[in-house]
Every structure is written in C-alpha cells, then in structure tokens.
Write an enzyme that holds these catalytic residues in place. Structure first.
Site, short mmCIF file in Angstrom:
data_model
loop_
_atom_site.label_atom_id
_atom_site.label_comp_id
_atom_site.label_asym_id
_atom_site.label_seq_id
_atom_site.Cartn_x
_atom_site.Cartn_y
_atom_site.Cartn_z
N CYS A 195 -13.00 -28.59 7.83
CA CYS A 195 -11.72 -27.96 7.47
C CYS A 195 -10.60 -29.00 7.48
O CYS A 195 -10.53 -29.86 8.36
CB CYS A 195 -11.40 -26.85 8.47
N ASP A 225 -8.08 -7.60 1.04
CA ASP A 225 -7.08 -7.79 2.10
C ASP A 225 -7.70 -7.34 3.41
O ASP A 225 -8.59 -6.48 3.42
CB ASP A 225 -5.81 -6.98 1.84
N CYS A 232 -6.72 -28.17 12.17
CA CYS A 232 -7.91 -29.01 12.33
C CYS A 232 -7.60 -30.49 12.15
O CYS A 232 -8.26 -31.35 12.74
CB CYS A 232 -9.00 -28.57 11.34
N ASP A 276 0.85 -1.19 0.00
CA ASP A 276 0.00 0.00 0.00
C ASP A 276 0.89 1.24 0.00
O ASP A 276 2.11 1.15 0.11
CB ASP A 276 -0.96 -0.02 1.18
N HIS A 281 -5.24 -21.70 10.91
CA HIS A 281 -6.63 -22.07 10.61
C HIS A 281 -7.39 -20.92 9.95
O HIS A 281 -8.05 -21.11 8.92
CB HIS A 281 -7.38 -22.49 11.87
N CYS A 335 -7.26 -27.97 7.32
CA CYS A 335 -6.00 -27.27 7.60
C CYS A 335 -5.16 -28.08 8.59
O CYS A 335 -5.65 -29.01 9.23
CB CYS A 335 -6.27 -25.86 8.14
#
Length: 373
Positions: A303, A265, A308, A92, A334, A305
């Site tokens: 999930c 974002d 998890c 940015d 996660h 991930c």
C-alpha cells in the site's frame, strides 16, 4: 445533467466499466462511495478524501434533516458548499434509517411516521418530503423513498411491501424539482426471486436515471446475497448504473462486480478503522494486537497510502491503545485508500480483459490474513 456511459464489459462475467457525469464532475465505475452520514466522512477532511482518490461521497437524508436541518444546509448554498466538497454527492432517501433506527414507526401508503432517535419528536416522512429534503441538500443523485424489509420476512408482507415501494417511487419521480439532480429507483423483494423480478420490472417501467438494489446485506448469508444480486441485475437496463446499497466487504465488492454491479457504499472501512480493524492486500489486520508493539512494518507492504508510507504498525498500535484521535484518522485514511484502490484495480482488470483472474488471485490473497504477514 446526469449521463451514464457504459464503456465495456467483461467477456467471462457480467462485470462492466463506464462512467457517469454530473454537474459536479465525472465518476468512473465500478466505484466505491465513502459514507459521510452527517456531512462528513468521519475523521477525514475533504482534501484528504481527494488525496485518497474519492470521486463521490454519500450523505444521509435522515440525519441531515434532523441535524442541522435541510433548511440550514440550503441556506448555506447546499451540501457541497456547506461541507466544502466540489465533487459529486449521492444522498439516500432516509428510509433505511427510519426502518433501522426507529423502534416505533407507523407505515401506511401515505408515508411513515416515526420518532427521532435524537429527541423523540414525531416526524412524518412521505415520498414528497424525502425529495424536498434531498432537493434542499442539492445532491447530484437522489434516491427514492422505499421500504426496506428485515430479514427474514414473510413472503406475503414482502409482496405488499414492493407494491408500496412502487407507489412511493412514482410519487418521488412526480415530486422531482431540479432537472440536474438524478433520481435512482430502488428494487426490493427480500430474498424471493419472483418478487425481485416483479419489483425490478415495475421500477424500470417507471423510468429512472439509475437503479439500486436495496434490502440486501441485512442479515442473510453472503451466498444468498450474491445469488439475489446476480438474479436481479438481469432485469435492470444495461444503459443505466446499478447500485448495490450498503455493501460491503472487499470480497463482496469483487463478487458483486462480477454479477453486474457498478456502485457500492458501506460504513465498513471507516467504522472498522475506528475499531482498529484494517484491510490489507492479505486480508484483515488487527492493529491492537500485542505482536505489533515492536513492529516497524507498515500496515500493508503493498500500500502507498499516507499512513503506510509514513508510520509503522508499532506506532499505530501505540496511538490506538493510547486512545489518540490520530489513530482513528490514520486508520481511516488507510482503509478508505484500500477500498478506493481496489475498485480502481477492478476497473483496470475489466478493461484489460483479466477480471476473473484478478478476482481469483485477490480472494486467495485475502485468505492469508493481514495478521500473518
């Protein structure tokens, strides 16, 4: 060189999918960009980000200029080498942090004078200086310097502000150094539709590689943010990516993809992870709650991930209550996985022609609440 390809659109909404190419790789859209404010996405490594599926991350011009200094980053060969990240980076302009973090600031047509939040020293940021800093950082996508007005804000001030943003955008484009770095313009205008239209038309006329909508998610009601986003995308070219800055919740992403946005974002997944709030396919879950003390369930049964697959709510609650750093890392893994998986599912739903149905079902599931599953 930067190139955007719009591959297809949803027949029932403004949702779309495509990709853009940079010298550091291709990014499929819609996309969520994890925020790496000072050159790191808090608590996770670059390899973990890749495992999660992150295609691009965001760096902050303001913070990196103050510490360690963009000249230091340049010495190490640019931000990619400095942080060991070989995929695209967006930076940015630093403008939002100036307006949000600096209590004492002086804005005029030349630039903005403010005091560092670190040591109080006076700094003068101009459009040219912002581009110089981002050039030193070597990001794939740079943002123009703009003025982000607060909410609420008087219409007369916003009218003057979009003219300042227009002039600064021209100066940023003229100051651009590296041809391989893309430069995005930013549309402002507060919550005033006529000013959003004027700003959009002015910024598009200047001509940029992509276009961002700034100045939303700053306190206004969600329905107003969605309305202004929907209105503004009508004035942005179809053959350029559209970026809604600083947004937002999973619900926000679904709603704003429907309104024609490609890029998002937000610090929400990482910041909330560090505060024990986790996003699931059933809505938000608070890992610190007493009821999870003896729970052997994963955060989200849907999930896959790392967190998890390997750890229970009971263990994650224990880590969090004990103040263990591992709690912050596992929670962040996660939440980022959830966000990045969500935009991937959104892309596939648009491609399959079932986005509206997908969105409706997702929003209904979120209402259940992760604490109730």
């Amino acid at each position: 060189m930067f190139r955007f390809v719009l591959e297809g659109k949803d027949k029932e909404s403004k949702a779309r999918f495509g990709y853009f190419e940079t010298i550091h790789g291709r990014v499929e859209t819609p996309i969520f960009m994890p925020v790496g404010t000072v050159g790191s996405v808090k608590t996770v490594t670059p390899d973990e980000l890749k495992d999660i599926g992150a295609q691009i991350i965001l760096g902050n011009t303001y913070h990196l200029h103050l510490r360690p200094g963009d000249d230091v980053v340049k010495y190490f060969g640019g931000l990619h080498k400095f942080i060991n990240w070989d995929r695209p980076i967006l930076t940015d302009s630093g403008g939002f942090q100036v307006f949000s973090l600096s209590e004492l600031k002086d804005i005029n047509e030349e630039g903005v004078t403010f005091r560092s939040h670190l040591d109080g020293r006076k700094i003068f940021l101009t459009p040219e200086k912002s581009i110089e800093i981002q050039s030193n950082l070597g990001s794939d996508i740079m943002m123009v310097l703009d003025e982000c007005v607060p909410y609420p804000c008087e219409k007369d001030y916003v009218k003057k502000s979009i003219e300042l943003t227009r002039k600064w955008a021209i100066r940023c484009k003229n100051a651009k150094i590296n041809s391989w770095q893309a430069l995005f313009g930013i549309v402002q205008g507060g919550v005033y539709k006529e000013l959003r239209r004027v700003s959009a038309e002015q910024i598009v006329e200047i001509g940029f590689d992509g276009y961002a909508i700034g100045g939303l998610s700053v306190g206004e009601e969600n329905i107003l943010m969605y309305d202004i986003t929907d209105f503004t995308t009508d004035f942005l070219p179809e053959n350029r990516p559209r970026y809604l800055m600083g947004v937002g919740t999973p619900e926000d992403i679904l709603e704003c993809v429907e309104r024609g946005i490609d890029m998002f974002d937000c610090v929400m997944p990482t910041r909330n992870a560090r505060n024990g709030l986790l996003f699931t396919s059933y809505g938000k879950l608070h890992i610190k709650r007493q009821e999870w003390k003896l729970s052997d369930k994963p955060i989200d049964p849907n999930c896959n991930c790392y967190t998890c697959r390997n750890f229970s709510r009971g263990y994650l609650r224990h880590l969090y209550k004990a103040g263990e750093i591992l709690a912050l890392r596992l929670n962040t893994i996660h939440n980022l996985h959830f966000y990045i998986s969500l935009v991937k599912e959104i892309r596939n739903a648009i491609k399959s022609g079932c986005f509206k149905k997908f969105k409706r079902e997702k929003l209904e599931m979120f209402k259940i609440g992760g604490d109730n599953v």
